[in-house]
Design a protein around this motif. Structure first.
Motif, PDB file in Angstrom:
ATOM      1  N   ALA A  82      44.552  52.983  44.835  1.00  0.00           N
ATOM      2  CA  ALA A  82      44.056  51.868  44.788  1.00  0.00           C
ATOM      3  C   ALA A  82      44.222  50.787  45.919  1.00  0.00           C
ATOM      4  CB  ALA A  82      44.167  51.338  43.217  1.00  0.00           C
ATOM      5  N   MET A 322      33.468  55.526  37.755  1.00  0.00           N
ATOM      6  CA  MET A 322      34.688  54.958  38.505  1.00  0.00           C
ATOM      7  C   MET A 322      35.462  54.531  37.431  1.00  0.00           C
ATOM      8  SD  MET A 322      35.634  56.100  41.567  1.00  0.00           S
ATOM      9  CE  MET A 322      37.051  54.847  41.786  1.00  0.00           C
ATOM     10  N   GLU A 323      34.920  53.698  36.227  1.00  0.00           N
ATOM     11  CA  GLU A 323      35.654  52.945  35.206  1.00  0.00           C
ATOM     12  C   GLU A 323      36.841  53.950  34.383  1.00  0.00           C
ATOM     13  OE1 GLU A 323      33.027  50.824  32.481  1.00  0.00           O
ATOM     14  OE2 GLU A 323      31.854  51.162  32.694  1.00  0.00           O
ATOM     15  N   TRP A 325      38.576  55.992  36.034  1.00  0.00           N
ATOM     16  CA  TRP A 325      39.641  56.120  37.579  1.00  0.00           C
ATOM     17  C   TRP A 325      40.364  55.080  37.496  1.00  0.00           C
ATOM     18  CZ3 TRP A 325      40.574  53.807  41.841  1.00  0.00           C
ATOM     19  CH2 TRP A 325      41.328  54.570  43.181  1.00  0.00           C
ATOM     20  N   ILE A 326      39.183  53.817  37.351  1.00  0.00           N
ATOM     21  CA  ILE A 326      40.221  52.739  37.675  1.00  0.00           C
ATOM     22  C   ILE A 326      41.241  52.302  36.475  1.00  0.00           C
ATOM     23  CG2 ILE A 326      40.039  49.965  37.103  1.00  0.00           C
ATOM     24  CD1 ILE A 326      37.413  50.239  38.203  1.00  0.00           C
ATOM     25  N   ARG A 329      44.623  53.959  36.671  1.00  0.00           N
ATOM     26  CA  ARG A 329      45.654  53.416  37.931  1.00  0.00           C
ATOM     27  C   ARG A 329      45.710  51.934  37.591  1.00  0.00           C
ATOM     28  NH1 ARG A 329      43.097  57.128  39.467  1.00  0.00           N
ATOM     29  NH2 ARG A 329      43.670  58.542  41.290  1.00  0.00           N
ATOM     30  N   PHE A 389      44.879  43.831  37.757  1.00  0.00           N
ATOM     31  CA  PHE A 389      44.133  44.492  38.881  1.00  0.00           C
ATOM     32  C   PHE A 389      44.574  43.509  39.965  1.00  0.00           C
ATOM     33  CE2 PHE A 389      41.787  44.490  34.490  1.00  0.00           C
ATOM     34  CZ  PHE A 389      40.326  45.066  34.829  1.00  0.00           C
ATOM     35  N   MET A 394      42.444  45.012  43.199  1.00  0.00           N
ATOM     36  CA  MET A 394      41.327  45.392  42.928  1.00  0.00           C
ATOM     37  C   MET A 394      40.445  43.554  42.316  1.00  0.00           C
ATOM     38  SD  MET A 394      42.210  48.191  39.606  1.00  0.00           S
ATOM     39  CE  MET A 394      42.772  50.043  40.337  1.00  0.00           C
ATOM     40  N   HIS A 396      37.982  42.276  39.244  1.00  0.00           N
ATOM     41  CA  HIS A 396      37.625  42.491  37.707  1.00  0.00           C
ATOM     42  C   HIS A 396      36.326  42.471  38.281  1.00  0.00           C
ATOM     43  CE1 HIS A 396      35.667  42.358  34.253  1.00  0.00           C
ATOM     44  NE2 HIS A 396      36.539  43.428  34.076  1.00  0.00           N
ATOM     45  N   LEU A 417      35.140  47.740  33.137  1.00  0.00           N
ATOM     46  CA  LEU A 417      35.300  48.080  34.438  1.00  0.00           C
ATOM     47  C   LEU A 417      34.202  48.491  35.102  1.00  0.00           C
ATOM     48  CD1 LEU A 417      38.627  49.824  34.213  1.00  0.00           C
ATOM     49  CD2 LEU A 417      38.192  47.350  33.843  1.00  0.00           C
ATOM     50  N   THR A 420      34.003  46.951  38.620  1.00  0.00           N
ATOM     51  CA  THR A 420      35.720  46.263  39.330  1.00  0.00           C
ATOM     52  C   THR A 420      35.131  46.982  40.639  1.00  0.00           C
ATOM     53  OG1 THR A 420      36.613  46.797  37.317  1.00  0.00           O
ATOM     54  CG2 THR A 420      37.759  47.012  39.587  1.00  0.00           C
ATOM     55  N   VAL A 422      37.698  48.271  44.026  1.00  0.00           N
ATOM     56  CA  VAL A 422      38.905  48.741  44.465  1.00  0.00           C
ATOM     57  C   VAL A 422      39.023  48.902  46.225  1.00  0.00           C
ATOM     58  CG1 VAL A 422      40.326  50.465  44.250  1.00  0.00           C
ATOM     59  CG2 VAL A 422      38.737  50.051  42.024  1.00  0.00           C
TER      60      VAL A 422
END
Length: 576
Positions: A82, A322-323, A325-326, A329, A389, A394, A396, A417, A420, A422
């Protein structure tokens, strides 16, 4: 593999490298390295090329140079995906500097010039961008037309009658300031990294001719070094040449999330999907449908599927993918967690924890006049969530009451998310996503005028939310959503939270005024600073304890003025 051995739609480079000790029998104090990964590491981290030069008086500076380069080559790729390049590489370089400085303090505290000290210059190519990180007097160059353009500045101090002395280097001081710059690249761009034994003796025109005519870049690097030796250089010679052969053309997420899965029809309550029993639909909007489901282990989870609008919009579909995945992390009790997913999925969906509670919007409806203590407690939790974040590079970008849940224990959790940003992923895109993804009333003005967003942008949204909790209105009304240029932004006027209906302490109003300032650099430098300002009045705020009525309550002020003027008119009429 594609033609010439390059993977299609991926960053590709050619490298040439050469290094040689200065005098015969002398130890080479330079060190260099290059890493060209593949797959997701190439997309998310890029190609790294680095060169280091140990200081001449030190018998161990070659060790410092080797440690500096090897640490960057390995530890940089071990940082979270990230993080952006600057954050990841700077953290690695700072950690290496602390290690070298510690060695010097233990072994030779009174003779730093004999310790583990070196320069470091690094070129990291990622997506369509070159990132330059630099400390010391080794250099990074770019061939621009028919000239060599220096991309770094030497950190040296002139010494009369002697060679300049290194003023900034790894291991020299406890803390290190790393120069950073970035620039867009094109296929065919050529970069060079050199130590001072090379660039103090070379002839730029000959360098260009050599690179153009050499059969390989390795041959070109060796020829350039040999020419510098013949020109009188007795120092160590190290040259690295990097030519950009190809750049990624599109944003593919197959190496990050499973975007090749089929789109499934919406499930009915009571049916099963990959072992998850669907209970009921709990929410829907134009981007997604969310279902309460029971996982194979009996836990409640939220199963989210894309809406028809999302399916037809590649950009929205990428953000949907990607939600999860985020979420995987981020680690915070105040951020939505990802749920355990099956090894194989039959279709496209994401899984997160199920939160039993209510949105902040509903809480605000149920508590139209909250106490300062209640607001401050919720704000503190929001700040902790946003900091999770920001620590991962990141943003939001859609922080609003509807995207904040309060569970049955009173814990605030940031959800949704899909907007977001990244940094580590954004840098790898050929075309960065500059769409305004947040809700207009809560979005910081910099998004509308084209200025770069940052953690201070989420802070603006946070300030608006807290202001609304205390007053039931927005600090700029609808004006903030109408900003389209810098002139509109300059016209924004903050409406004090203190009025006849809201007994907001002056210092909290000061805090919100600063957090929602139209200019990002005028807000708090850190969320922790804002958190403290919501709890303890700052000394500077005390002078505003007795604000003019016009500022505390503009309506009452003008009512009073009107009443006085009316009385004056009556008196004048009576005299007539």
């Amino acid at each position: 593999m594609a033609k010439d051995g390059f993977t299609p739609n991926a960053l590709a480079v050619q490298l040439g490298q050469f290094s040689q000790a200065g005098l015969k029998g002398q130890r080479n104090q330079d060190f260099f390295g290059a890493t060209v990964p593949d797959g997701s590491a190439l997309r998310l981290k890029g190609v790294t090329v680095a060169i280091a030069d140990g200081i001449s008086p030190s018998p161990v500076s070659h060790e410092a140079a080797e440690i500096a380069v090897k640490s960057l080559m390995t530890d940089y790729y071990a940082t979270t995906d990230a993080w952006g390049v600057q954050t990841a590489a700077s953290n690695v370089i700072s950690a290496t500097n602390s290690w070298l400085y510690g060695l010097n303090r233990r072994s030779m505290p009174e003779r730093a010039e004999l310790g583990h000290i070196c320069t470091l210059s690094a070129l990291i190519l990622k997506g369509h961008t070159a990132h330059i990180l630099h400390v010391g007097d080794s250099r990074v160059w770019r061939i621009t037309g028919s000239s060599l353009e220096p991309l770094t500045n030497d950190h040296v101090t002139p010494v009369p009658g002697s060679r300049p002395q290194l003023s900034r280097g790894l291991g020299l001081n406890q803390h290190i300031a790393v120069d950073y710059r970035e620039l867009r690249v094109q296929p065919g761009d050529v970069f060079l990294l050199t130590t001072d034994g090379v660039h103090e003796y070379w002839q730029p025109k000959d360098v260009l001719t050599t690179i153009e005519s050499a059969s390989t870049l390795d041959d070109a690097a060796a020829t350039i070094a040999e020419a510098c030796r013949n020109a009188g250089s007795h120092d160590d010679l190290t040259v690295q040449i990097v030519r950009v052969e190809a750049l990624p053309e599109s944003e593919q997420l197959t190496d990050l999330v499973p975007d090749n899965l089929p789109l499934l029809p919406l499930p009915e309550p009571g049916t099963s999907l990959d072992g998850f029993r669907i209970v009921r639909k709990i929410h829907e909007n134009n981007r997604s449908h969310i279902f309460l489901a029971i996982a194979p282990d009996g836990k409640k989870v939220a199963l989210k599927m894309p809406a028809s609008e999302t399916k037809s919009d590649p950009a929205q579909l990428r953000r949907f993918l990607m939600e999860e995945w985020i979420a995987r992390r981020l680690s915070s009790p105040h951020v939505l967690r990802a749920a355990e997913a099956p090894e194989q999925r039959s279709g496209l969906y994401v899984l997160t924890e199920f939160i039993e509670g209510q949105t902040l919007r509903q809480w605000m409806r149920d508590n139209p006049h909250p106490t300062i203590k209640e607001v401050r407690d919720l704000a503190h939790q929001m700040i902790l969530g946003l900091r999770a974040f920001h620590r991962k590079d990141m943003l939001h970008q859609d922080f609003r009451p509807e995207n904040l849940m309060i569970d049955s224990d009173g814990t605030v959790k940031i959800i949704d998310l899909g907007s977001t940003r990244v940094q580590g992923v954004e840098e790898g895109q050929a075309r960065p996503d500059d769409a305004i993804l947040g809700t207009l009333q809560y979005t910081a003005p910099e998004y509308f005028v084209g200025d770069p967003p940052g953690p201070y942008s989420d802070q603006f949204s946070l300030g608006v939310v807290i202001y609304e909790m205390l007053t039931g209105r927005l600090p700029y009304g609808a004006d903030a959503a109408r900003v389209s240029n810098r002139r509109d932004r300059a016209r924004l006027r903050y409406r004090p939270a203190v009025d006849a209906e809201n007994a907001v302490p002056y210092w909290i109003d000061d805090t919100l005024r600063r957090a929602t300032h139209p200019l990002g650099h005028r807000r708090f430098t850190a969320l922790s600073e804002m958190d403290r300002a919501l709890t303890v009045p700052s000394p500077g705020s005390r002078s505003h304890a007795r604000r003019p009525l016009a500022e505390r309550d503009p309506v009452r002020f003008w009512q009073t003025i009107s009443a006085v003027l009316f009385l004056i008119v009556l008196i004048l009429l009576a005299r007539l």
